[in-house]
Write a protein that holds these residues in place. Structure first.
Motif, PDB file in Angstrom:
ATOM      1  N   ARG A 124      -8.858 -11.431   4.116  1.00 50.77           N
ATOM      2  CA  ARG A 124     -10.081 -11.756   3.395  1.00 50.77           C
ATOM      3  C   ARG A 124     -10.705 -10.498   2.784  1.00 50.77           C
ATOM      4  NH1 ARG A 124     -11.811 -14.949   6.849  1.00 50.77           N
ATOM      5  NH2 ARG A 124     -13.068 -13.538   8.127  1.00 50.77           N
ATOM      6  N   GLN A 125     -10.771  -9.416   3.570  1.00 51.86           N
ATOM      7  CA  GLN A 125     -11.399  -8.193   3.059  1.00 51.86           C
ATOM      8  C   GLN A 125     -10.540  -7.525   1.996  1.00 51.86           C
ATOM      9  OE1 GLN A 125     -13.787  -6.020   5.656  1.00 51.86           O
ATOM     10  NE2 GLN A 125     -13.326  -3.997   4.806  1.00 51.86           N
ATOM     11  N   ALA A 126      -9.220  -7.648   2.122  1.00 56.22           N
ATOM     12  CA  ALA A 126      -8.321  -7.020   1.141  1.00 56.22           C
ATOM     13  C   ALA A 126      -8.134  -7.882  -0.098  1.00 56.22           C
ATOM     14  CB  ALA A 126      -6.967  -6.721   1.780  1.00 56.22           C
ATOM     15  N   GLY A 127      -8.549  -9.146  -0.018  1.00 55.52           N
ATOM     16  CA  GLY A 127      -8.408 -10.034  -1.160  1.00 55.52           C
ATOM     17  C   GLY A 127      -6.991 -10.490  -1.401  1.00 55.52           C
ATOM     18  N   VAL A 128      -6.226 -10.669  -0.305  1.00 57.15           N
ATOM     19  CA  VAL A 128      -4.838 -11.128  -0.415  1.00 57.15           C
ATOM     20  C   VAL A 128      -4.625 -12.261   0.576  1.00 57.15           C
ATOM     21  CG1 VAL A 128      -4.002  -8.848  -1.133  1.00 57.15           C
ATOM     22  CG2 VAL A 128      -4.029  -9.444   1.299  1.00 57.15           C
ATOM     23  N   SER A 129      -3.411 -12.817   0.563  1.00 54.51           N
ATOM     24  CA  SER A 129      -3.118 -13.901   1.486  1.00 54.51           C
ATOM     25  C   SER A 129      -2.749 -13.363   2.856  1.00 54.51           C
ATOM     26  CB  SER A 129      -1.950 -14.742   0.955  1.00 54.51           C
ATOM     27  OG  SER A 129      -0.747 -13.988   0.997  1.00 54.51           O
ATOM     28  N   ARG A 130      -2.848 -14.240   3.845  1.00 53.32           N
ATOM     29  CA  ARG A 130      -2.457 -13.875   5.208  1.00 53.32           C
ATOM     30  C   ARG A 130      -0.983 -13.495   5.247  1.00 53.32           C
ATOM     31  NH1 ARG A 130      -0.126 -15.611   9.810  1.00 53.32           N
ATOM     32  NH2 ARG A 130      -1.246 -15.331  11.802  1.00 53.32           N
ATOM     33  N   ALA A 131      -0.160 -14.220   4.482  1.00 53.32           N
ATOM     34  CA  ALA A 131       1.284 -13.937   4.462  1.00 53.32           C
ATOM     35  C   ALA A 131       1.575 -12.546   3.924  1.00 53.32           C
ATOM     36  CB  ALA A 131       2.011 -14.984   3.626  1.00 53.32           C
ATOM     37  N   THR A 132       0.791 -12.138   2.919  1.00 64.79           N
ATOM     38  CA  THR A 132       1.001 -10.799   2.360  1.00 64.79           C
ATOM     39  C   THR A 132       0.670  -9.725   3.388  1.00 64.79           C
ATOM     40  OG1 THR A 132       0.561 -11.539   0.104  1.00 64.79           O
ATOM     41  CG2 THR A 132       0.248  -9.192   0.556  1.00 64.79           C
ATOM     42  N   VAL A 133      -0.432  -9.905   4.108  1.00 61.91           N
ATOM     43  CA  VAL A 133      -0.784  -8.940   5.157  1.00 61.91           C
ATOM     44  C   VAL A 133       0.315  -8.892   6.207  1.00 61.91           C
ATOM     45  CG1 VAL A 133      -2.430  -8.370   6.979  1.00 61.91           C
ATOM     46  CG2 VAL A 133      -3.252  -9.255   4.789  1.00 61.91           C
ATOM     47  N   SER A 134       0.826 -10.052   6.592  1.00 60.15           N
ATOM     48  CA  SER A 134       1.882 -10.105   7.602  1.00 60.15           C
ATOM     49  C   SER A 134       3.112  -9.339   7.157  1.00 60.15           C
ATOM     50  CB  SER A 134       2.245 -11.567   7.891  1.00 60.15           C
ATOM     51  OG  SER A 134       3.290 -11.645   8.835  1.00 60.15           O
ATOM     52  N   ARG A 135       3.503  -9.502   5.889  1.00 58.53           N
ATOM     53  CA  ARG A 135       4.683  -8.788   5.378  1.00 58.53           C
ATOM     54  C   ARG A 135       4.464  -7.280   5.399  1.00 58.53           C
ATOM     55  NH1 ARG A 135       8.391 -11.057   2.124  1.00 58.53           N
ATOM     56  NH2 ARG A 135       8.169  -9.511   0.473  1.00 58.53           N
ATOM     57  N   ILE A 136       3.252  -6.861   5.068  1.00 58.59           N
ATOM     58  CA  ILE A 136       2.980  -5.423   4.994  1.00 58.59           C
ATOM     59  C   ILE A 136       2.967  -4.800   6.387  1.00 58.59           C
ATOM     60  CG2 ILE A 136       1.211  -3.716   4.408  1.00 58.59           C
ATOM     61  CD1 ILE A 136       0.541  -5.582   1.991  1.00 58.59           C
ATOM     62  N   VAL A 137       2.286  -5.429   7.336  1.00 60.69           N
ATOM     63  CA  VAL A 137       2.221  -4.838   8.679  1.00 60.69           C
ATOM     64  C   VAL A 137       3.560  -4.921   9.395  1.00 60.69           C
ATOM     65  CG1 VAL A 137      -0.238  -5.296   8.918  1.00 60.69           C
ATOM     66  CG2 VAL A 137       1.409  -6.963   9.809  1.00 60.69           C
ATOM     67  N   ASN A 138       4.474  -5.780   8.904  1.00 60.72           N
ATOM     68  CA  ASN A 138       5.813  -5.862   9.482  1.00 60.72           C
ATOM     69  C   ASN A 138       6.795  -4.930   8.798  1.00 60.72           C
ATOM     70  OD1 ASN A 138       6.054  -7.924  11.719  1.00 60.72           O
ATOM     71  ND2 ASN A 138       4.965  -9.139  10.192  1.00 60.72           N
ATOM     72  N   GLY A 139       6.309  -4.133   7.841  1.00 61.40           N
ATOM     73  CA  GLY A 139       7.149  -3.112   7.230  1.00 61.40           C
ATOM     74  C   GLY A 139       8.116  -3.618   6.196  1.00 61.40           C
ATOM     75  N   VAL A 140       7.888  -4.810   5.619  1.00 64.39           N
ATOM     76  CA  VAL A 140       8.778  -5.328   4.581  1.00 64.39           C
ATOM     77  C   VAL A 140       8.666  -4.442   3.342  1.00 64.39           C
ATOM     78  CG1 VAL A 140       9.272  -7.286   3.080  1.00 64.39           C
ATOM     79  CG2 VAL A 140       8.609  -7.676   5.454  1.00 64.39           C
ATOM     80  N   SER A 141       9.794  -3.952   2.846  1.00 65.45           N
ATOM     81  CA  SER A 141       9.786  -2.911   1.818  1.00 65.45           C
ATOM     82  C   SER A 141       9.633  -3.441   0.395  1.00 65.45           C
ATOM     83  CB  SER A 141      11.079  -2.090   1.912  1.00 65.45           C
ATOM     84  OG  SER A 141      12.210  -2.920   1.705  1.00 65.45           O
ATOM     85  N   THR A 142       9.686  -4.772   0.193  1.00 72.44           N
ATOM     86  CA  THR A 142       9.647  -5.307  -1.158  1.00 72.44           C
ATOM     87  C   THR A 142       8.226  -5.552  -1.668  1.00 72.44           C
ATOM     88  OG1 THR A 142       9.941  -7.527  -0.232  1.00 72.44           O
ATOM     89  CG2 THR A 142      11.917  -6.379  -0.984  1.00 72.44           C
ATOM     90  N   VAL A 143       7.223  -5.301  -0.843  1.00 63.50           N
ATOM     91  CA  VAL A 143       5.840  -5.490  -1.265  1.00 63.50           C
ATOM     92  C   VAL A 143       5.444  -4.380  -2.242  1.00 63.50           C
ATOM     93  CG1 VAL A 143       3.439  -5.642  -0.489  1.00 63.50           C
ATOM     94  CG2 VAL A 143       5.272  -6.590   0.917  1.00 63.50           C
ATOM     95  N   ASP A 144       4.657  -4.749  -3.274  1.00 62.08           N
ATOM     96  CA  ASP A 144       4.196  -3.775  -4.247  1.00 62.08           C
ATOM     97  C   ASP A 144       3.480  -2.618  -3.532  1.00 62.08           C
ATOM     98  OD1 ASP A 144       3.392  -3.020  -7.094  1.00 62.08           O
ATOM     99  OD2 ASP A 144       1.454  -3.114  -6.079  1.00 62.08           O
TER     100      ASP A 144
END
Length: 334
Positions: free
Chosen positions: A15-35
């Motif tokens: 909510r604070q970052a203005g993105v979806s929950r799924a996007t946050v999950s991908r980032i904190v899990n180290g997925v490298s394809t995120v912008d």
């Protein structure tokens, strides 16, 4: 900023970052394809809010262990005594930091079967292997059950099933040998590495390639084991032969060991004997004289190993093999 007693959730970060929950999950899990720009924005919010991933809940939900094993089939003394390994571990740990995965280090020199049992017990999601001195049956069992990434070029037997990150050992060895030839040396000795090491085989081949391209016969080639003591023994063996004016050792520890022997025998470096190594360990610049060597990107290799392992766990497409460039570092020993 939330009160300290509040457990920050993915939803609050999103909510604070203005993105979806799924996007946050991908980032904190180290997925490298995120912008990267998006990932940086989310990570700033994660830090501001003090969000800490719930590893237990995430493991239950994803059926993952939340850990990557670093398997070292070497004896403890060699592992902790070689700066090359330290740089690789630093690169791996640096890439895994913030990924939500733990790094488990297994020293597996003595009992591959026990190591196999630990890896296949559901405690890790992937394995990074530091060496090829393992039984083929062990490799086959591992790669059939979980993602495996090798630090270095695989052997012909393991190549079809394993991902790997290597450095250009052959090209680097050719570079340093050509450097010695260009300095006027016409009989260059070599201290090769262990016969069961693909890196050692590639460095020997690079040495041979440079001689073949120059139309010059090689000097004496003696066995080594990638340790300083091995370099001492090799130098003493070479001193029984005559006519060679330079030596290329397949790693810096052996080159440093050889320098000690040559200086003890009253030989000047490089006036009487030029010496070159491979790795560019921190002490290479502090030898007397400073050591000419081949710099391999050990931290970058470690980071690439971790990134590959995490991507495989996430089910992302990954190139099977990566080879990182090496550079010639010319110092006063040549």
């Amino acid at each position: 900023m939330l009160p300290r007693h509040s457990a920050v959730t993915l939803e609050q970060v999103a909510r604070q970052a203005g993105v979806s929950r799924a996007t946050v999950s991908r980032i904190v899990n180290g997925v490298s394809t995120v912008d990267p720009a998006l990932a940086e924005r989310v990570n700033v919010v994660v830090k501001q809010l003090g969000y800490v991933p719930n590893l237990s809940a995430r493991s239950l939900a994803s059926r993952r262990a939340g850990a990557v094993a670093l398997v070292v089939p070497e004896d403890v003394e060699r592992f902790f005594g070689d700066p090359f390994f330290g740089a690789l571990v630093a690169g791996i740990q640096g890439k895994m930091r913030g990924s939500g995965f733990l790094l488990d280090v297994l020293i597996a020199a003595d009992d591959p079967r026990q190591t196999s049992d630990l890896l296949l017990g559901g405690k890790v999601d992937a394995a990074i292997l530091f060496s090829h001195r393992i039984e083929q049956s062990f490799m086959s069992t591992m790669s059939a059950s979980l993602p495996v990434v090798l630090a270095g070029r695989p052997t012909a037997a393991t190549e079809p099933t394993c991902h790997y990150v290597d450095v250009d050992n052959r090209g680097g060895a050719e570079l340093v040998t050509r450097h010695l030839l260009e300095r006027g040396h016409r009989r260059i000795a070599m201290v090769r590495g262990p016969e069961d090491s693909p890196a050692a085989a590639d460095r020997l081949q690079g040495y041979l390639d440079a001689h073949e391209a120059a139309g010059i016969e090689t000097g004496p080639i003696v066995a080594g084991d990638f340790t300083s003591a091995g370099g001492v023994a090799a130098a003493e063996q070479l001193l029984d032969e005559s006519g060679w004016t330079a030596v290329f050792a397949a790693n810096d520890l052996m080159a440093i060991g050889a320098i000690g022997v040559l200086r003890t025998r009253g030989l000047r470096i490089p006036e009487d004997i030029a010496v070159a190594g491979f790795d560019d360990v921190p002490s290479a610049a502090d030898t007397v004289p400073p050591l000419t060597t081949v710099r391999q990107p050990s931290r970058e290799q470690g980071a690439a190993l971790a990134e590959t392992a995490l991507a495989l766990v996430a089910g992302e497409p990954v190139e099977q093999g990566q080879v990182l460039a090496t550079d010639l570092i010319v110092r006063a020993s040549t």
